[in-house]
Design a protein around this motif. Structure first.
Motif, PDB file in Angstrom:
ATOM      1  N   SER A  30      41.808  59.447  42.501  1.00  0.00           N
ATOM      2  CA  SER A  30      43.055  59.374  43.259  1.00  0.00           C
ATOM      3  C   SER A  30      44.033  60.480  42.878  1.00  0.00           C
ATOM      4  O   SER A  30      44.927  60.803  43.653  1.00  0.00           O
ATOM      5  N   LEU A  31      43.892  61.022  41.687  1.00  0.00           N
ATOM      6  CA  LEU A  31      44.805  62.026  41.123  1.00  0.00           C
ATOM      7  C   LEU A  31      46.212  61.478  40.880  1.00  0.00           C
ATOM      8  O   LEU A  31      47.125  62.238  40.573  1.00  0.00           O
ATOM      9  N   LEU A  32      46.400  60.185  40.988  1.00  0.00           N
ATOM     10  CA  LEU A  32      47.743  59.620  40.928  1.00  0.00           C
ATOM     11  C   LEU A  32      48.046  58.911  39.611  1.00  0.00           C
ATOM     12  O   LEU A  32      48.957  58.098  39.526  1.00  0.00           O
ATOM     13  N   GLY A  33      47.295  59.233  38.584  1.00  0.00           N
ATOM     14  CA  GLY A  33      47.533  58.630  37.275  1.00  0.00           C
ATOM     15  C   GLY A  33      46.663  57.412  37.073  1.00  0.00           C
ATOM     16  O   GLY A  33      46.065  56.887  38.003  1.00  0.00           O
ATOM     17  N   GLY A  34      46.593  56.974  35.835  1.00  0.00           N
ATOM     18  CA  GLY A  34      45.767  55.827  35.500  1.00  0.00           C
ATOM     19  C   GLY A  34      45.959  55.477  34.045  1.00  0.00           C
ATOM     20  O   GLY A  34      47.033  55.667  33.492  1.00  0.00           O
ATOM     21  N   GLY A  35      44.902  55.028  33.410  1.00  0.00           N
ATOM     22  CA  GLY A  35      44.965  54.666  31.997  1.00  0.00           C
ATOM     23  C   GLY A  35      44.434  55.774  31.120  1.00  0.00           C
ATOM     24  O   GLY A  35      44.119  56.866  31.588  1.00  0.00           O
ATOM     25  N   HIS A  42      50.103  62.008  32.445  1.00  0.00           N
ATOM     26  CA  HIS A  42      51.129  61.792  33.473  1.00  0.00           C
ATOM     27  C   HIS A  42      52.456  61.338  32.853  1.00  0.00           C
ATOM     28  O   HIS A  42      53.525  61.809  33.263  1.00  0.00           O
ATOM     29  N   ARG A  43      52.396  60.441  31.865  1.00  0.00           N
ATOM     30  CA  ARG A  43      53.639  59.964  31.228  1.00  0.00           C
ATOM     31  C   ARG A  43      54.356  61.098  30.503  1.00  0.00           C
ATOM     32  O   ARG A  43      55.547  61.307  30.680  1.00  0.00           O
ATOM     33  N   ARG A  44      53.625  61.818  29.672  1.00  0.00           N
ATOM     34  CA  ARG A  44      54.256  62.881  28.866  1.00  0.00           C
ATOM     35  C   ARG A  44      54.639  64.082  29.731  1.00  0.00           C
ATOM     36  O   ARG A  44      55.651  64.722  29.502  1.00  0.00           O
ATOM     37  N   GLY A  45      53.834  64.409  30.717  1.00  0.00           N
ATOM     38  CA  GLY A  45      54.104  65.566  31.569  1.00  0.00           C
ATOM     39  C   GLY A  45      55.241  65.337  32.550  1.00  0.00           C
ATOM     40  O   GLY A  45      55.866  66.285  33.006  1.00  0.00           O
ATOM     41  N   GLY A  46      55.493  64.084  32.890  1.00  0.00           N
ATOM     42  CA  GLY A  46      56.612  63.761  33.760  1.00  0.00           C
ATOM     43  C   GLY A  46      56.276  63.835  35.240  1.00  0.00           C
ATOM     44  O   GLY A  46      55.132  64.067  35.639  1.00  0.00           O
ATOM     45  N   ALA A  48      56.727  65.923  37.670  1.00  0.00           N
ATOM     46  CA  ALA A  48      56.273  67.145  38.351  1.00  0.00           C
ATOM     47  C   ALA A  48      54.756  67.134  38.564  1.00  0.00           C
ATOM     48  O   ALA A  48      54.274  67.593  39.603  1.00  0.00           O
ATOM     49  N   ILE A  49      54.016  66.597  37.614  1.00  0.00           N
ATOM     50  CA  ILE A  49      52.555  66.531  37.748  1.00  0.00           C
ATOM     51  C   ILE A  49      52.188  65.598  38.895  1.00  0.00           C
ATOM     52  O   ILE A  49      51.388  65.946  39.769  1.00  0.00           O
ATOM     53  N   LEU A  50      52.778  64.410  38.904  1.00  0.00           N
ATOM     54  CA  LEU A  50      52.491  63.446  39.967  1.00  0.00           C
ATOM     55  C   LEU A  50      52.880  64.000  41.333  1.00  0.00           C
ATOM     56  O   LEU A  50      52.146  63.829  42.314  1.00  0.00           O
ATOM     57  N   ALA A  51      54.002  64.708  41.403  1.00  0.00           N
ATOM     58  CA  ALA A  51      54.439  65.281  42.684  1.00  0.00           C
ATOM     59  C   ALA A  51      53.404  66.270  43.214  1.00  0.00           C
ATOM     60  O   ALA A  51      53.059  66.240  44.403  1.00  0.00           O
ATOM     61  N   GLU A  52      52.877  67.136  42.350  1.00  0.00           N
ATOM     62  CA  GLU A  52      51.850  68.093  42.796  1.00  0.00           C
ATOM     63  C   GLU A  52      50.550  67.383  43.156  1.00  0.00           C
ATOM     64  O   GLU A  52      49.860  67.781  44.096  1.00  0.00           O
ATOM     65  N   CYS A  53      50.209  66.345  42.410  1.00  0.00           N
ATOM     66  CA  CYS A  53      49.000  65.579  42.734  1.00  0.00           C
ATOM     67  C   CYS A  53      49.138  64.918  44.104  1.00  0.00           C
ATOM     68  O   CYS A  53      48.186  64.892  44.881  1.00  0.00           O
ATOM     69  N   ARG A  54      50.319  64.407  44.402  1.00  0.00           N
ATOM     70  CA  ARG A  54      50.556  63.811  45.729  1.00  0.00           C
ATOM     71  C   ARG A  54      50.422  64.865  46.825  1.00  0.00           C
ATOM     72  O   ARG A  54      49.890  64.580  47.905  1.00  0.00           O
ATOM     73  N   VAL A  72      43.959  72.252  39.802  1.00  0.00           N
ATOM     74  CA  VAL A  72      45.037  72.586  38.865  1.00  0.00           C
ATOM     75  C   VAL A  72      46.403  72.162  39.400  1.00  0.00           C
ATOM     76  O   VAL A  72      46.634  72.197  40.616  1.00  0.00           O
ATOM     77  N   THR A  73      47.270  71.748  38.480  1.00  0.00           N
ATOM     78  CA  THR A  73      48.680  71.491  38.778  1.00  0.00           C
ATOM     79  C   THR A  73      49.524  72.075  37.650  1.00  0.00           C
ATOM     80  O   THR A  73      48.997  72.549  36.638  1.00  0.00           O
ATOM     81  N   THR A  74      50.828  71.948  37.817  1.00  0.00           N
ATOM     82  CA  THR A  74      51.755  72.279  36.751  1.00  0.00           C
ATOM     83  C   THR A  74      51.476  71.369  35.551  1.00  0.00           C
ATOM     84  O   THR A  74      50.841  70.326  35.696  1.00  0.00           O
ATOM     85  N   ALA A  75      52.013  71.733  34.403  1.00  0.00           N
ATOM     86  CA  ALA A  75      51.903  70.884  33.218  1.00  0.00           C
ATOM     87  C   ALA A  75      53.182  70.085  32.985  1.00  0.00           C
ATOM     88  O   ALA A  75      53.257  69.303  32.035  1.00  0.00           O
ATOM     89  N   GLY A  76      54.171  70.285  33.832  1.00  0.00           N
ATOM     90  CA  GLY A  76      55.409  69.538  33.670  1.00  0.00           C
ATOM     91  C   GLY A  76      56.014  69.755  32.294  1.00  0.00           C
ATOM     92  O   GLY A  76      56.196  70.891  31.856  1.00  0.00           O
ATOM     93  N   ARG A  77      56.267  68.667  31.583  1.00  0.00           N
ATOM     94  CA  ARG A  77      56.880  68.732  30.247  1.00  0.00           C
ATOM     95  C   ARG A  77      55.857  68.852  29.113  1.00  0.00           C
ATOM     96  O   ARG A  77      56.241  68.796  27.936  1.00  0.00           O
ATOM     97  N   LEU A  78      54.594  69.008  29.438  1.00  0.00           N
ATOM     98  CA  LEU A  78      53.575  69.198  28.398  1.00  0.00           C
ATOM     99  C   LEU A  78      53.702  70.599  27.806  1.00  0.00           C
ATOM    100  O   LEU A  78      54.151  71.527  28.487  1.00  0.00           O
ATOM    101  N   PRO A  79      53.275  70.809  26.569  1.00  0.00           N
ATOM    102  CA  PRO A  79      53.332  72.141  25.957  1.00  0.00           C
ATOM    103  C   PRO A  79      52.178  73.038  26.412  1.00  0.00           C
ATOM    104  O   PRO A  79      51.422  73.577  25.614  1.00  0.00           O
ATOM    105  N   ALA A  80      52.028  73.160  27.720  1.00  0.00           N
ATOM    106  CA  ALA A  80      50.964  73.952  28.336  1.00  0.00           C
ATOM    107  C   ALA A  80      51.518  74.548  29.622  1.00  0.00           C
ATOM    108  O   ALA A  80      52.576  74.142  30.092  1.00  0.00           O
ATOM    109  N   ARG A  81      50.792  75.507  30.189  1.00  0.00           N
ATOM    110  CA  ARG A  81      51.214  76.094  31.467  1.00  0.00           C
ATOM    111  C   ARG A  81      50.660  75.319  32.653  1.00  0.00           C
ATOM    112  O   ARG A  81      51.283  75.239  33.692  1.00  0.00           O
ATOM    113  N   HIS A  82      49.455  74.771  32.482  1.00  0.00           N
ATOM    114  CA  HIS A  82      48.778  74.096  33.583  1.00  0.00           C
ATOM    115  C   HIS A  82      48.040  72.856  33.081  1.00  0.00           C
ATOM    116  O   HIS A  82      47.665  72.780  31.911  1.00  0.00           O
ATOM    117  N   VAL A  83      47.801  71.938  34.015  1.00  0.00           N
ATOM    118  CA  VAL A  83      46.868  70.834  33.796  1.00  0.00           C
ATOM    119  C   VAL A  83      45.751  70.997  34.807  1.00  0.00           C
ATOM    120  O   VAL A  83      46.006  71.191  36.003  1.00  0.00           O
TER     121      VAL A  83
END
Length: 175
Positions: A30-35, A42-46, A48-54, A72-83
């Motif tokens: 689904s790309l919409l988060g999970g466990g 998704h929780r730590r990245g905030g 922005a990740i979910l918005a791009e997945c949508r 690929v999506t943004t990494a949001g608040r993660l210490p990375a450039r991409h997820v």
């Protein structure tokens, strides 16, 4: 021309704390988060990740991301450039799905290279809730990383959550 292989590194810890160019998410289709790893990213990245997945679901992945693919999506608040999100296969005693698991790693590495990434952090894809045996999963991950860890990648990091996973990857790395 000689190909330069990335160094493979094992870390015991939390993938959301890794400072790398790319963090790989063991996503669901689904790309919409999970466990598990997916939920933590998704929780730590905030949001922005979910918005791009949508956005991805609303465009080319309306039916979800297929097993073995990567996006690929943004990494949001993660210490990375991409997820990079990839969907691992569910373990089956009656069907060999090893090629799908290898595809998760291979497709993620290929996408990371197109992004110009030098460092990438992977979880142990499919070895949690999807039930893949950790020893076999580690063998597939390490073999694929060795075969597809070309430049510009300098480091392929496997971030293992617990000691049994770390030990399985250590065995795979030394064989």
């Amino acid at each position: 021309m000689t190909s330069t292989r990335a160094r493979i590194v094992l870390v015991r810890g939390d993938i959301t704390e890794q400072t790398v160019d790319v963090i790989v998410n063991a996503a669901n289709s689904s790309l919409l988060g999970g466990g598990g790893v997916d939920g933590a990213i998704h929780r730590r990245g905030g949001p922005a990740i979910l918005a791009e997945c949508r956005e991805l679901r609303a465009s080319q992945y309306g039916k979800g991301l297929r097993t073995g693919q990567a996006v690929v999506t943004t990494a949001g608040r993660l210490p990375a450039r991409h997820v990079i999100h990839t969907v691992g296969p569910v373990w089956s005693k009656t069907e060999d799905r090893s090629a799908l698991l290898a595809s998760c790693y291979r497709e993620s590495l290929a996408l990371a290279r197109t992004l110009g990434a030098e460092t990438i952090a992977f979880p142990a894809i499919s070895t949690g809730i999807y039930g893949w045996p950790i020893g076999n999963g580690a063998d597939i991950a390490i073999t694929t990383a060795r075969s597809h860890g070309d430049a510009p990648l300098r480091e392929i990091r496997f971030v293992l959550f617990d000691e049994p996973a770390y030990e399985a990857f250590e065995r795979a790395l030394t064989t």
